[in-house]
Design a protein around this motif. Structure first.
Motif, short mmCIF file in Angstrom:
data_model
loop_
_atom_site.label_atom_id
_atom_site.label_comp_id
_atom_site.label_asym_id
_atom_site.label_seq_id
_atom_site.Cartn_x
_atom_site.Cartn_y
_atom_site.Cartn_z
N ASP A 161 24.54 -31.24 -10.80
CA ASP A 161 25.17 -30.88 -9.53
C ASP A 161 24.49 -29.67 -8.88
O ASP A 161 25.14 -28.67 -8.61
CB ASP A 161 26.65 -30.62 -9.82
CG ASP A 161 27.45 -30.23 -8.60
OD1 ASP A 161 27.12 -30.71 -7.50
OD2 ASP A 161 28.41 -29.45 -8.74
N HIS A 330 21.74 -23.35 -14.59
CA HIS A 330 21.61 -24.20 -15.76
C HIS A 330 20.16 -24.24 -16.21
O HIS A 330 19.61 -25.32 -16.42
CB HIS A 330 22.07 -25.61 -15.43
CG HIS A 330 23.54 -25.74 -15.15
ND1 HIS A 330 24.52 -25.25 -15.99
CD2 HIS A 330 24.21 -26.30 -14.13
CE1 HIS A 330 25.71 -25.52 -15.48
NE2 HIS A 330 25.56 -26.13 -14.36
N ASN A 396 24.39 -27.61 -21.50
CA ASN A 396 25.57 -27.53 -20.63
C ASN A 396 26.13 -28.93 -20.43
O ASN A 396 25.43 -29.82 -19.94
CB ASN A 396 25.21 -26.96 -19.26
CG ASN A 396 26.39 -27.02 -18.30
OD1 ASN A 396 27.30 -26.20 -18.39
ND2 ASN A 396 26.40 -27.99 -17.40
N ASN A 463 33.98 -25.60 -20.27
CA ASN A 463 34.10 -25.81 -18.82
C ASN A 463 35.34 -26.66 -18.59
O ASN A 463 35.41 -27.78 -19.07
CB ASN A 463 32.89 -26.59 -18.29
CG ASN A 463 31.60 -25.78 -18.37
OD1 ASN A 463 31.60 -24.62 -18.76
ND2 ASN A 463 30.48 -26.41 -18.01
N TYR A 469 39.49 -31.11 -10.70
CA TYR A 469 39.17 -32.54 -10.86
C TYR A 469 40.34 -33.30 -11.47
O TYR A 469 40.45 -34.51 -11.31
CB TYR A 469 37.91 -32.71 -11.72
CG TYR A 469 36.66 -32.19 -11.04
CD1 TYR A 469 36.26 -32.73 -9.82
CD2 TYR A 469 35.91 -31.17 -11.58
CE1 TYR A 469 35.13 -32.25 -9.18
CE2 TYR A 469 34.78 -30.69 -10.94
CZ TYR A 469 34.39 -31.23 -9.74
OH TYR A 469 33.29 -30.75 -9.10
N GLU A 501 33.20 -22.20 -17.39
CA GLU A 501 33.39 -22.66 -16.00
C GLU A 501 34.86 -22.96 -15.77
O GLU A 501 35.51 -23.57 -16.61
CB GLU A 501 32.60 -23.95 -15.72
CG GLU A 501 31.11 -23.77 -15.61
CD GLU A 501 30.38 -25.06 -15.20
OE1 GLU A 501 30.98 -25.92 -14.53
OE2 GLU A 501 29.19 -25.18 -15.56
N PHE A 551 26.46 -22.97 -3.39
CA PHE A 551 25.04 -23.26 -3.62
C PHE A 551 24.70 -24.69 -3.21
O PHE A 551 25.58 -25.55 -3.10
CB PHE A 551 24.68 -23.02 -5.10
CG PHE A 551 25.45 -23.88 -6.08
CD1 PHE A 551 24.97 -25.13 -6.47
CD2 PHE A 551 26.66 -23.45 -6.61
CE1 PHE A 551 25.67 -25.92 -7.37
CE2 PHE A 551 27.37 -24.24 -7.51
CZ PHE A 551 26.88 -25.47 -7.89
N ARG A 559 30.59 -33.28 -1.89
CA ARG A 559 29.92 -32.02 -1.58
C ARG A 559 29.76 -31.88 -0.08
O ARG A 559 28.82 -32.45 0.51
CB ARG A 559 28.55 -31.98 -2.28
CG ARG A 559 28.63 -31.99 -3.82
CD ARG A 559 29.14 -30.67 -4.36
NE ARG A 559 29.45 -30.71 -5.79
CZ ARG A 559 30.68 -30.83 -6.30
NH1 ARG A 559 31.74 -30.93 -5.49
NH2 ARG A 559 30.88 -30.83 -7.60
N LYS A 566 32.32 -23.88 -4.70
CA LYS A 566 33.20 -23.17 -5.64
C LYS A 566 32.85 -21.69 -5.70
O LYS A 566 33.38 -20.95 -6.54
CB LYS A 566 33.13 -23.80 -7.03
CG LYS A 566 33.68 -25.23 -7.04
CD LYS A 566 33.91 -25.77 -8.42
CE LYS A 566 34.35 -27.22 -8.38
NZ LYS A 566 33.30 -28.16 -7.95
C1 BDP Z 1 30.37 -28.77 -14.12
C2 BDP Z 1 28.89 -28.50 -14.16
C3 BDP Z 1 28.38 -27.73 -12.95
C4 BDP Z 1 29.02 -28.27 -11.69
C5 BDP Z 1 30.52 -28.07 -11.79
C6 BDP Z 1 31.26 -28.59 -10.54
O1 BDP Z 1 28.52 -27.83 -15.34
O2 BDP Z 1 26.99 -27.81 -12.89
O3 BDP Z 1 28.51 -27.67 -10.54
O4 BDP Z 1 31.01 -28.77 -12.90
O5 BDP Z 1 31.61 -29.75 -10.53
O6 BDP Z 1 30.57 -30.08 -14.48
O7 BDP Z 1 31.44 -27.82 -9.61
#
Ligand code: BDP
Length: 591
Positions: A161, A330, A396, A463, A469, A501, A551, A559, A566
């Motif tokens: 992502d 990452h 990751n 994370n 989600y 995360e 970003f 997106r 975020k």
């Molecule tokens: C996680 C990932 C990260 C994504 C984030 C997201 O590690 O790279 O940007 O979720 O969904 O799954 O914002």
């Protein structure tokens, strides 16, 4: 892999600037001799990604050429000359005066080739570098996988992502060293009461015998030990009575200078230790919380290119929130970033580019394993002497085959990726531990992934996106599930947990009462709740918000305008409401 420096024994020439650039989608450049100069070209900044410098290059990820010229003075003659590329994403091939001198796979890590025999003294020398960034299933990170992401399918087809920016992202330098030179230095620091120790291993490029010295300055008086080289290697330990230890609160740096008959090299040393005990991380024997962010090297126009003013500003903003830590999500960040972290006192989780590893066919897994091991070797070789780097992260969100965001493992049938995933991840963790037994190791786990993948970590990285989600808009229920999951993981493994995360996409300027998803109020509430949940749990060793700033991601229906929103700051570094929440928790403010 020592960072090139200029001193009385060594030279360094930074080739940053505007280079000639040309795309080569049909791979005609090499046979046509583009290494000697491009037939027609346009200007391109180095360092920098090419994608945002020209509109038509935004989606271009195939082969492209960079060419520049540089004068090399004859005062370097008699020395060995190298060309060093800080990062070419993803694959780079280097030519000097038309001669191919080497190639390298993998972005975000430096590589160097000796070019002594190709240099023209007191004359212009041509430097050409071709770079390509095709997305392939066997690369790390991977792209163009046959499996689809369903309604979240993206353009370009990454498995990750963030935008797959391409180009020469960090400086290209020429440097020279004496014929017999210091090839590597490894520094390991220790603490004994109020005293410190600095253990040094110095490796020369040749298996020679000889003498040298190692001197540590910055204390009340310089400390020195002799070095005795046998087969090109010398080891010594410097005791540092009454040492000033390096920490996030007092990032004190000494200077170590290694001298041999022919060479001299200096680097910064922070005396510190890092360990775990139960649910805590200990820095210099004292409990420390690693609070901060997952970040990205990302900005308008420069893409993933080294951007020094932005770096300084970002550190200032992180400090303003009260953060003392971050993860190089990452991929390894620039060496300049690591140096700044040493100086400013940030605690870093240093991560290879193994984002969203998939465990599909044996062949693909083996190909990715090879690349990941190379990335671990190169990252540790590059960053092993930075006091700021306290943990290596080897993956990751490695992916189960049947990702169910339901959270806790259990109940359902075992995932087919669990066995092969565990084998590969444990190989990666073991490699990092073997190369550097002085730091902690981790993998950052995905929501709904097998708990068994956490087993060999020193610290568990989690994370989790409860309230985004899953259970989006239902923060009470989300908080409940988060609490249950954290407690269950602690109960199972008894290791410190960092929430590596947690976050909510937020459109700056969007407000809501009641606070609905995407509003600044929702993000602020979401973050506040997470920090409260953590504060009530002694085994939480850090909270790292996803993400420091908005970003560039890929284009998809998830997106908005191709951005992951975020961020606690916008892409142009303006604070959202949640930035003030972090300050409430992380900065102890006087009333
Ligand atoms: C996680 C990932 C990260 C994504 C984030 C997201 O590690 O790279 O940007 O979720 O969904 O799954 O914002």
């Amino acid at each position: 892999m020592l960072y090139p420096i200029q001193n009385d024994r060594r030279n360094k020439l930074d080739l940053s600037g505007i280079w000639d650039f040309k795309t080569d989608p049909d791979s005609v450049g090499e046979p046509a001799g583009w290494a000697n100069g491009l037939p027609d070209s346009r200007p391109m900044a180095v360092p920098g990604s090419w994608n945002e410098q020209y509109e038509d290059l935004f989606g271009y990820l195939d082969l492209a050429w960079y060419v520049t010229r540089t004068f090399v003075p004859s005062t370097w003659q008699g020395q060995r000359v190298f060309i060093r590329v800080g990062s070419a994403n993803y694959h780079g091939t280097v030519y000097v005066n038309g001669v191919k001198v080497g190639e390298h796979e993998g972005g975000h890590l430096p590589f160097a080739f000796e070019i002594t025999d190709h240099v023209r003294w007191d004359a212009e020398n041509g430097v050409a570098i071709s770079v390509e960034n095709e997305l392939r299933p066997t690369r790390v990170p991977s792209g163009n996988m046959t499996s689809s992401m369903g309604m979240f399918a993206s353009t370009p087809r990454t498995t990750f992502d963030f935008y797959p920016f391409a180009g020469l992202h960090r400086p290209v330098v020429l440097y020279s060293v004496p014929q017999t030179y210091i090839e590597d230095i490894t520094v390991v620091t220790g603490i004994d009461g109020a005293d410190g120790t600095v253990a040094i291993t110095v490796t020369l490029n040749a298996p020679v015998t000889g003498q040298g010295t190692a001197t540590l300055t910055g204390g009340s008086q310089p400390l020195q030990v002799p070095l005795s080289f046998k087969d090109g290697v010398a080891q010594a330990t410097l005791p540092v009575p009454g040492a000033r230890f390096w920490s996030d609160k007092d990032p004190y740096l000494y200077t170590l200078t290694v001298k041999t008959d022919s060479d001299r090299y200096s680097l910064q040393v922070g005396i510190r230790t890092i360990a775990v005990q139960g649910g805590h991380i200990l820095l210099n024997g004292q409990r420390v919380q690693m609070n901060g962010f997952g970040r990205h090297e990302d900005f308008i126009a420069s893409g993933k290119g080294l951007n020094l003013p932005l770096m300084v500003k970002d550190y200032q903003l992180m400090r303003w929130t009260g953060a003392n830590a971050y993860r190089t999500s990452h991929y390894p960040y620039s060496e300049e970033e690591m140096q700044l972290a040493d100086r400013e006192g940030f605690l870093i989780i240093d991560e290879i580019p193994a984002v969203s590893l998939q465990f599909d066919t044996d062949e693909n897994i083996a190909a990715r394993l090879r690349v990941c091991l190379q990335q671990i070797d190169e990252m540790i070789a590059r960053d092993k002497n930075h006091p700021s780097v306290v943990m290596w992260c080897v993956a990751n969100e490695p992916m189960p085959r049947n990702l169910s965001l339901a959270g806790l493992e259990g109940g359902g049938p075992a995932d087919p990726a669990e066995g092969p995933g565990k084998a590969m991840l444990e190989t990666l963790l073991a490699r990092a531990r073997e190369l550097d037994p002085t730091r902690l190791v981790t993998i950052v786990t995905v929501m709904g992934g097998p708990l068994s993948w956490m087993e060999q970590c020193d610290v568990i990285g989690m994370n989790r996106y409860w309230g985004w989600y899953v259970l989006g808009g239902e923060l009470d229920k989300a908080q409940n599930r988060l609490e249950q999951e954290l407690d269950a993981v602690w109960e199972k493994w008894g290791k410190p947990i960092i929430m590596t995360e947690f976050g909510a996409d937020t459109m700056a300027g969007m407000h809501g009462h009641p606070d609905v998803m995407w509003t600044e109020e929702y993000q602020a509430d979401y973050i506040r709740r997470h920090l409260k949940v953590a504060a009530a749990r002694d085994f939480i060793a850090g909270m790292q918000v996803w993400n420091f700033a908005d970003f560039a991601a890929v284009q998809s229906i998830a997106r908005v305008a191709g951005l992951n929103m975020k961020g606690i700051f916008t892409r142009t570094r303006q604070p959202k409401l949640a930035a003030h929440v972090l300050r409430e928790f992380w900065v102890k403010q006087p009333d």
